[in-house]
Design a protein around this motif. Structure first.
Motif, PDB file in Angstrom:
ATOM      1  N   VAL A 183       0.831  -1.202   0.000  1.00 55.91           N
ATOM      2  CA  VAL A 183       0.000   0.000   0.000  1.00 55.91           C
ATOM      3  C   VAL A 183       0.866   1.252   0.000  1.00 55.91           C
ATOM      4  CG1 VAL A 183      -1.636   1.347   1.368  1.00 55.91           C
ATOM      5  CG2 VAL A 183      -1.979  -1.120   1.098  1.00 55.91           C
ATOM      6  N   LYS A 184       1.917   1.245   0.822  1.00 61.90           N
ATOM      7  CA  LYS A 184       2.816   2.407   0.901  1.00 61.90           C
ATOM      8  C   LYS A 184       3.464   2.707  -0.447  1.00 61.90           C
ATOM      9  CE  LYS A 184       7.080   3.982   3.170  1.00 61.90           C
ATOM     10  NZ  LYS A 184       6.590   5.348   3.430  1.00 61.90           N
ATOM     11  N   GLN A 185       3.989   1.672  -1.113  1.00 57.09           N
ATOM     12  CA  GLN A 185       4.642   1.861  -2.400  1.00 57.09           C
ATOM     13  C   GLN A 185       3.653   2.320  -3.473  1.00 57.09           C
ATOM     14  OE1 GLN A 185       6.905  -1.681  -3.387  1.00 57.09           O
ATOM     15  NE2 GLN A 185       7.878  -1.717  -1.359  1.00 57.09           N
ATOM     16  N   THR A 186       2.426   1.795  -3.412  1.00 51.48           N
ATOM     17  CA  THR A 186       1.399   2.205  -4.367  1.00 51.48           C
ATOM     18  C   THR A 186       1.000   3.660  -4.150  1.00 51.48           C
ATOM     19  OG1 THR A 186       0.542  -0.062  -4.454  1.00 51.48           O
ATOM     20  CG2 THR A 186      -0.899   1.684  -5.260  1.00 51.48           C
ATOM     21  N   ALA A 187       0.861   4.050  -2.879  1.00 58.50           N
ATOM     22  CA  ALA A 187       0.510   5.441  -2.574  1.00 58.50           C
ATOM     23  C   ALA A 187       1.592   6.399  -3.052  1.00 58.50           C
ATOM     24  CB  ALA A 187       0.289   5.593  -1.068  1.00 58.50           C
ATOM     25  N   ASP A 188       2.845   6.009  -2.853  1.00 60.91           N
ATOM     26  CA  ASP A 188       3.957   6.864  -3.303  1.00 60.91           C
ATOM     27  C   ASP A 188       3.915   7.062  -4.824  1.00 60.91           C
ATOM     28  OD1 ASP A 188       4.958   7.259  -0.782  1.00 60.91           O
ATOM     29  OD2 ASP A 188       6.391   5.590  -0.891  1.00 60.91           O
ATOM     30  N   LYS A 189       3.635   5.979  -5.572  1.00 66.68           N
ATOM     31  CA  LYS A 189       3.636   6.061  -7.038  1.00 66.68           C
ATOM     32  C   LYS A 189       2.421   6.822  -7.564  1.00 66.68           C
ATOM     33  CE  LYS A 189       6.451   2.014  -8.123  1.00 66.68           C
ATOM     34  NZ  LYS A 189       6.531   0.730  -8.871  1.00 66.68           N
ATOM     35  N   CYS A 190       1.254   6.606  -6.906  1.00 70.75           N
ATOM     36  CA  CYS A 190       0.022   7.214  -7.410  1.00 70.75           C
ATOM     37  C   CYS A 190      -0.164   8.655  -6.947  1.00 70.75           C
ATOM     38  CB  CYS A 190      -1.186   6.384  -6.978  1.00 70.75           C
ATOM     39  SG  CYS A 190      -1.315   4.790  -7.813  1.00 70.75           S
ATOM     40  N   TYR A 191       0.218   8.926  -5.682  1.00 74.70           N
ATOM     41  CA  TYR A 191      -0.059  10.243  -5.109  1.00 74.70           C
ATOM     42  C   TYR A 191       1.192  11.055  -4.792  1.00 74.70           C
ATOM     43  CZ  TYR A 191      -4.390   7.649  -4.376  1.00 74.70           C
ATOM     44  OH  TYR A 191      -5.499   6.871  -4.565  1.00 74.70           O
ATOM     45  N   GLY A 192       2.351  10.410  -4.867  1.00 79.17           N
ATOM     46  CA  GLY A 192       3.583  11.128  -4.553  1.00 79.17           C
ATOM     47  C   GLY A 192       3.803  11.362  -3.082  1.00 79.17           C
ATOM     48  N   GLU A 193       2.982  10.745  -2.246  1.00 79.69           N
ATOM     49  CA  GLU A 193       3.139  10.869  -0.795  1.00 79.69           C
ATOM     50  C   GLU A 193       2.479   9.678  -0.105  1.00 79.69           C
ATOM     51  OE1 GLU A 193       1.170  14.378   0.502  1.00 79.69           O
ATOM     52  OE2 GLU A 193      -0.774  13.802  -0.309  1.00 79.69           O
ATOM     53  N   ASP A 194       2.855   9.474   1.142  1.00 82.07           N
ATOM     54  CA  ASP A 194       2.326   8.346   1.902  1.00 82.07           C
ATOM     55  C   ASP A 194       0.951   8.690   2.470  1.00 82.07           C
ATOM     56  OD1 ASP A 194       2.203   5.874   2.984  1.00 82.07           O
ATOM     57  OD2 ASP A 194       3.816   6.138   4.447  1.00 82.07           O
ATOM     58  N   LEU A 195       0.221   7.662   2.871  1.00 82.99           N
ATOM     59  CA  LEU A 195      -1.073   7.850   3.518  1.00 82.99           C
ATOM     60  C   LEU A 195      -0.871   8.104   5.006  1.00 82.99           C
ATOM     61  CD1 LEU A 195      -2.968   4.970   1.683  1.00 82.99           C
ATOM     62  CD2 LEU A 195      -2.999   7.406   1.132  1.00 82.99           C
ATOM     63  N   THR A 196      -1.936   8.455   5.701  1.00 86.63           N
ATOM     64  CA  THR A 196      -1.834   8.858   7.105  1.00 86.63           C
ATOM     65  C   THR A 196      -1.641   7.655   8.024  1.00 86.63           C
ATOM     66  OG1 THR A 196      -4.218   8.697   7.495  1.00 86.63           O
ATOM     67  CG2 THR A 196      -3.366  10.804   6.629  1.00 86.63           C
ATOM     68  N   ALA A 197      -1.152   7.939   9.226  1.00 85.92           N
ATOM     69  CA  ALA A 197      -0.989   6.895  10.243  1.00 85.92           C
ATOM     70  C   ALA A 197      -2.340   6.301  10.626  1.00 85.92           C
ATOM     71  CB  ALA A 197      -0.289   7.470  11.475  1.00 85.92           C
ATOM     72  N   GLU A 198      -3.387   7.142  10.613  1.00 82.76           N
ATOM     73  CA  GLU A 198      -4.728   6.662  10.946  1.00 82.76           C
ATOM     74  C   GLU A 198      -5.211   5.638   9.921  1.00 82.76           C
ATOM     75  OE1 GLU A 198      -3.814   9.814  10.891  1.00 82.76           O
ATOM     76  OE2 GLU A 198      -4.008  10.413  13.006  1.00 82.76           O
ATOM     77  N   PHE A 199      -4.864   5.870   8.637  1.00 80.66           N
ATOM     78  CA  PHE A 199      -5.240   4.925   7.588  1.00 80.66           C
ATOM     79  C   PHE A 199      -4.596   3.567   7.839  1.00 80.66           C
ATOM     80  CE2 PHE A 199      -4.166   2.686   3.700  1.00 80.66           C
ATOM     81  CZ  PHE A 199      -5.395   2.609   3.061  1.00 80.66           C
ATOM     82  N   TYR A 200      -3.304   3.565   8.162  1.00 83.55           N
ATOM     83  CA  TYR A 200      -2.602   2.305   8.375  1.00 83.55           C
ATOM     84  C   TYR A 200      -3.101   1.583   9.626  1.00 83.55           C
ATOM     85  CZ  TYR A 200       0.651   3.309   4.598  1.00 83.55           C
ATOM     86  OH  TYR A 200       1.188   3.545   3.366  1.00 83.55           O
ATOM     87  N   ALA A 201      -3.483   2.354  10.644  1.00 85.79           N
ATOM     88  CA  ALA A 201      -4.021   1.742  11.861  1.00 85.79           C
ATOM     89  C   ALA A 201      -5.342   1.046  11.552  1.00 85.79           C
ATOM     90  CB  ALA A 201      -4.215   2.809  12.940  1.00 85.79           C
ATOM     91  N   GLN A 202      -6.196   1.698  10.741  1.00 88.61           N
ATOM     92  CA  GLN A 202      -7.468   1.083  10.365  1.00 88.61           C
ATOM     93  C   GLN A 202      -7.251  -0.121   9.471  1.00 88.61           C
ATOM     94  OE1 GLN A 202     -10.698   1.698  11.407  1.00 88.61           O
ATOM     95  NE2 GLN A 202     -10.951  -0.230  10.288  1.00 88.61           N
ATOM     96  N   LEU A 203      -6.267  -0.045   8.573  1.00 89.71           N
ATOM     97  CA  LEU A 203      -5.958  -1.169   7.694  1.00 89.71           C
ATOM     98  C   LEU A 203      -5.516  -2.382   8.499  1.00 89.71           C
ATOM     99  CD1 LEU A 203      -5.643  -2.324   4.854  1.00 89.71           C
ATOM    100  CD2 LEU A 203      -3.358  -1.305   4.757  1.00 89.71           C
ATOM    101  N   ARG A 204      -4.696  -2.164   9.509  1.00 90.55           N
ATOM    102  CA  ARG A 204      -4.264  -3.258  10.384  1.00 90.55           C
ATOM    103  C   ARG A 204      -5.468  -3.896  11.074  1.00 90.55           C
ATOM    104  NH1 ARG A 204       0.910  -4.188  12.077  1.00 90.55           N
ATOM    105  NH2 ARG A 204       2.532  -2.834  11.190  1.00 90.55           N
ATOM    106  N   ARG A 205      -6.382  -3.063  11.564  1.00 87.80           N
ATOM    107  CA  ARG A 205      -7.563  -3.586  12.251  1.00 87.80           C
ATOM    108  C   ARG A 205      -8.420  -4.413  11.292  1.00 87.80           C
ATOM    109  NH1 ARG A 205      -7.303   1.524  14.924  1.00 87.80           N
ATOM    110  NH2 ARG A 205      -8.729   2.474  13.389  1.00 87.80           N
ATOM    111  N   THR A 206      -8.578  -3.921  10.068  1.00 87.74           N
ATOM    112  CA  THR A 206      -9.389  -4.623   9.080  1.00 87.74           C
ATOM    113  C   THR A 206      -8.794  -5.990   8.748  1.00 87.74           C
ATOM    114  OG1 THR A 206     -10.132  -2.538   8.091  1.00 87.74           O
ATOM    115  CG2 THR A 206     -10.326  -4.524   6.724  1.00 87.74           C
ATOM    116  N   LEU A 207      -7.496  -6.054   8.606  1.00 88.61           N
ATOM    117  CA  LEU A 207      -6.825  -7.286   8.213  1.00 88.61           C
ATOM    118  C   LEU A 207      -6.792  -8.322   9.321  1.00 88.61           C
ATOM    119  CD1 LEU A 207      -3.815  -5.792   6.216  1.00 88.61           C
ATOM    120  CD2 LEU A 207      -5.790  -6.990   5.270  1.00 88.61           C
ATOM    121  N   THR A 208      -6.955  -7.885  10.560  1.00 89.80           N
ATOM    122  CA  THR A 208      -6.836  -8.822  11.699  1.00 89.80           C
ATOM    123  C   THR A 208      -8.179  -9.080  12.384  1.00 89.80           C
ATOM    124  OG1 THR A 208      -6.164  -6.965  13.125  1.00 89.80           O
ATOM    125  CG2 THR A 208      -4.417  -8.287  12.137  1.00 89.80           C
TER     126      THR A 208
END
Length: 239
Positions: free
Chosen positions: A212-237
């Protein structure tokens, strides 16, 4: 146990022991279904019948957590096989719903413990026969359409097959041959299983997060927020 259990008439048959002290597992349960809105009926491989003081939804959540079967895995695999009513599947182990999850009549049964099934001659239900402890036969009547029942069973088998083929793929990738596999013991202590599970989850999560991080860098030129990654972790687990 003698006779047949008709789970549509549970409240009429007898009073059951209500307990919090029973842990459903792959090898000790044959079937779970709602006893009422707040309680869950459990039929064991010994033919014993209990009521857990929790909703069926919560009992299934707790079982998924115990079995380490994540919700996202079931949603993904069932979408691959064209199913919309996930069971809880782990290779050869299959806890399968008899009908849609929103149906008040839904029951979840251990397909790997089922000996046979057949349409009921008296109504539109299905008769399930299980081999319990000491090879005793336990027969259960469920209120379900046989075509729906068979569709869900077929989908559960397909999901389990994908999981088992994934294991074969790992063996091929890692150079584990049949001879070595025969000597590769999966019997471990509870603590070892816990460590293995946490290691697997760490590798799985890190792959997703890095992707996700590498895709965000290529598509948007910047990383997503810490809140996004925290929610992604919760969703996956989630279980």
């Amino acid at each position: 146990m003698d006779g047949m259990i008709d789970i549509s008439r549970l409240g009429e048959l007898k009073k059951y022991l209500v307990t919090n002290g029973f842990q459903p597992r792959w090898d000790n349960v044959l079937l779970l279904t709602a006893y009422d809105r707040e309680q869950t009926y459990v039929l064991t491989v010994d033919g014993e019948e209990y009521v857990l003081p929790k909703r069926l939804k919560d009992a299934l959540h707790d079982f998924s957590k115990w079995a380490n079967v994540h919700r996202i895995e079931m949603q993904t695999l069932y979408s691959i096989v064209g199913g919309r009513t996930p069971g809880i599947i782990a290779g050869h182990y299959e806890l399968v719903p008899t009908c849609g999850q929103g149906n008040s009549r839904v029951a979840y049964y251990m397909a790997h413990s089922m000996d046979n099934y057949q349409p009921s001659q008296d109504n539109n239900g299905v008769l399930l026969t299980f081999k319990g402890t000491n090879q005793q036969l336990i027969t259960v009547m469920i209120d379900a359409c046989v075509k729906t029942f068979e569709r869900h069973l077929k989908q559960a088998h397909a999901v389990g097959q994908i999981q088992l083929e994934s294991v074969k793929n790992l063996c091929n990738r890692f150079g584990i041959g049949e001879q070595e596999l025969n000597h590769l013991s999966c019997t471990t202590t509870y603590h070892e299983r816990y460590l293995h599970r946490k290691q697997y989850e760490k590798v799985f999560l890190e792959q997703i997060l890095k992707g996700v991080k590498q895709t965000a860098d290529k598509c948007y030129g910047e990383d997503l927020t810490a809140e996004f990654y925290a929610q992604l972790r919760r969703t996956l687990t989630l279980y």
